[in-house]
Design a protein around this motif. Structure first.
Motif, mmCIF file in Angstrom:
data_model
loop_
_atom_site.group_PDB
_atom_site.id
_atom_site.type_symbol
_atom_site.label_atom_id
_atom_site.label_comp_id
_atom_site.label_asym_id
_atom_site.label_seq_id
_atom_site.Cartn_x
_atom_site.Cartn_y
_atom_site.Cartn_z
ATOM 1 N N SER A 94 0.602 -1.130 0.037
ATOM 2 C CA SER A 94 -0.010 0.083 -0.022
ATOM 3 C C SER A 94 0.780 1.356 0.090
ATOM 4 O O SER A 94 1.910 1.282 0.409
ATOM 5 C CB SER A 94 -0.891 -0.099 1.242
ATOM 6 O OG SER A 94 -1.496 1.350 1.248
ATOM 7 N N CYS A 95 0.578 2.286 -0.795
ATOM 8 C CA CYS A 95 1.048 3.471 -0.903
ATOM 9 C C CYS A 95 1.175 4.249 0.918
ATOM 10 O O CYS A 95 1.585 5.156 1.043
ATOM 11 C CB CYS A 95 0.521 4.534 -1.809
ATOM 12 S SG CYS A 95 0.618 3.775 -3.352
ATOM 13 N N ASP A 96 -0.152 3.862 1.760
ATOM 14 C CA ASP A 96 -0.229 4.188 2.889
ATOM 15 C C ASP A 96 -0.248 3.082 3.876
ATOM 16 O O ASP A 96 -1.305 2.713 4.340
ATOM 17 C CB ASP A 96 -1.288 5.025 3.116
ATOM 18 C CG ASP A 96 -1.353 5.905 4.390
ATOM 19 O OD1 ASP A 96 -0.247 6.002 5.210
ATOM 20 O OD2 ASP A 96 -2.436 6.351 4.773
ATOM 21 N N PRO A 137 1.265 -1.815 -11.374
ATOM 22 C CA PRO A 137 0.422 -0.998 -11.026
ATOM 23 C C PRO A 137 -0.293 -1.072 -9.495
ATOM 24 O O PRO A 137 -0.101 -2.383 -8.819
ATOM 25 C CB PRO A 137 -1.087 -1.045 -12.079
ATOM 26 C CG PRO A 137 -0.656 -2.430 -12.513
ATOM 27 C CD PRO A 137 0.971 -2.559 -12.309
ATOM 28 N N CYS A 138 -0.514 -0.130 -8.775
ATOM 29 C CA CYS A 138 -1.052 -0.022 -7.281
ATOM 30 C C CYS A 138 -2.499 0.064 -7.469
ATOM 31 O O CYS A 138 -3.038 1.096 -8.093
ATOM 32 C CB CYS A 138 -0.281 0.817 -6.574
ATOM 33 S SG CYS A 138 -0.849 0.710 -4.867
ATOM 34 N N ARG A 139 -3.213 -0.650 -6.803
ATOM 35 C CA ARG A 139 -4.818 -0.777 -6.351
ATOM 36 C C ARG A 139 -4.903 -0.452 -4.887
ATOM 37 O O ARG A 139 -6.030 -1.141 -4.550
ATOM 38 C CB ARG A 139 -5.486 -1.755 -7.179
ATOM 39 C CG ARG A 139 -5.282 -1.674 -8.595
ATOM 40 C CD ARG A 139 -6.066 -2.823 -9.254
ATOM 41 N NE ARG A 139 -5.726 -2.987 -10.703
ATOM 42 C CZ ARG A 139 -4.571 -3.844 -10.983
ATOM 43 N NH1 ARG A 139 -4.025 -4.428 -10.113
ATOM 44 N NH2 ARG A 139 -4.195 -3.899 -12.276
ATOM 45 N N LYS A 144 -3.652 8.372 -0.650
ATOM 46 C CA LYS A 144 -2.060 8.780 -1.134
ATOM 47 C C LYS A 144 -1.478 8.097 -2.486
ATOM 48 O O LYS A 144 -0.459 8.029 -2.668
ATOM 49 C CB LYS A 144 -1.343 8.485 0.415
ATOM 50 C CG LYS A 144 -1.345 9.457 1.322
ATOM 51 C CD LYS A 144 -0.488 9.239 2.413
ATOM 52 C CE LYS A 144 -0.873 10.134 3.830
ATOM 53 N NZ LYS A 144 -0.054 9.646 4.928
ATOM 54 N N CYS A 145 -2.479 7.132 -3.082
ATOM 55 C CA CYS A 145 -1.977 6.199 -3.924
ATOM 56 C C CYS A 145 -1.438 6.818 -5.065
ATOM 57 O O CYS A 145 -2.067 7.806 -5.490
ATOM 58 C CB CYS A 145 -2.984 5.098 -4.314
ATOM 59 S SG CYS A 145 -2.464 3.907 -5.322
ATOM 60 N N VAL A 146 -0.262 6.596 -5.580
ATOM 61 C CA VAL A 146 0.550 7.111 -6.646
ATOM 62 C C VAL A 146 -0.015 6.322 -8.061
ATOM 63 O O VAL A 146 0.840 6.767 -9.017
ATOM 64 C CB VAL A 146 2.046 7.211 -6.351
ATOM 65 C CG1 VAL A 146 2.106 8.418 -5.552
ATOM 66 C CG2 VAL A 146 2.634 6.150 -5.898
HETATM 67 ZN ZN LIG Z 1 -1.023 2.623 -4.123
#
Ligand SMILES: [Zn+2]
Length: 174
Positions: A94-96, A137-139, A144-146
């Motif tokens: 996770s971005c956070d 890719p991030c989901r 804060k997701c980039v």
């Molecule tokens: Zn993310």
């Protein structure tokens, strides 16, 4: 050789994830600082790690499993966690994130970064550099997701590249 049994934790269990595939979910409230589950695998040299990473990249390029489970242990060794019994490999990025990794004496623990409520999905920062960002890719769904799985310390580079791409695509359109 018999495979070892998958690692378990009194704090968390494997469940379907809202982020990706299967994830690891808190089975009860977890206080900040708790060592939740060990990240286990095979201790390998950097040279072996590089060799495996190239093989992985080739697999990913031909549409196979491109998942990355390497963890830096120290300057000379990495840990390859690509083993079915390493339950912690199912923890999503996770971005956070609510967890982080700790490395006491050549081992890796996934530890609560803050208090976590029962039912929350566990996440940590995979620490990827920006090199192959498009592959990941991030989901995570965090505000804060980039949009890509990139370590916090490298995200400014990713933001710069994304801004550049956006500018380039604006120029192309009539
Ligand atoms: Zn993310």
């Amino acid at each position: 050789m018999n495979k070892p049994a998958p690692t378990t934790s009194p704090w968390a269990r494997v469940r379907r994830s809202k982020i990706h595939g299967r994830g690891v979910i808190a089975r009860r409230d977890i206080p900040s600082g708790t060592r939740i589950i060990e990240y286990v695998g095979e201790r390998i040299t950097k040279a072996e790690s590089e060799r495996r990473d190239e093989a992985r990249a080739a697999r990913a390029a031909s549409g196979g499993d491109g998942c990355v489970y390497f963890f830096e242990l120290n300057k000379r060794h990495d840990l390859d966690g690509h083993m079915s019994w390493n339950t912690a490999r199912l923890i999503n990025h996770s971005c956070d994130p609510n967890c982080e990794s700790e490395k006491p004496r050549g081992r890796i623990w996934i530890t609560a970064k803050r208090d976590i409520a029962a039912g929350e999905e566990l996440t940590f920062d995979y620490g990827f550099d920006v090199e192959n960002w498009r592959e990941h890719p991030c989901r995570c769904g965090s505000p804060k997701c980039v949009g890509y799985i990139v370590a916090k310390s490298h995200r400014w580079r990713l933001r710069k590249r994304l801004a550049k791409d956006r500018r380039a695509s604006k120029v192309k359109k009539p």
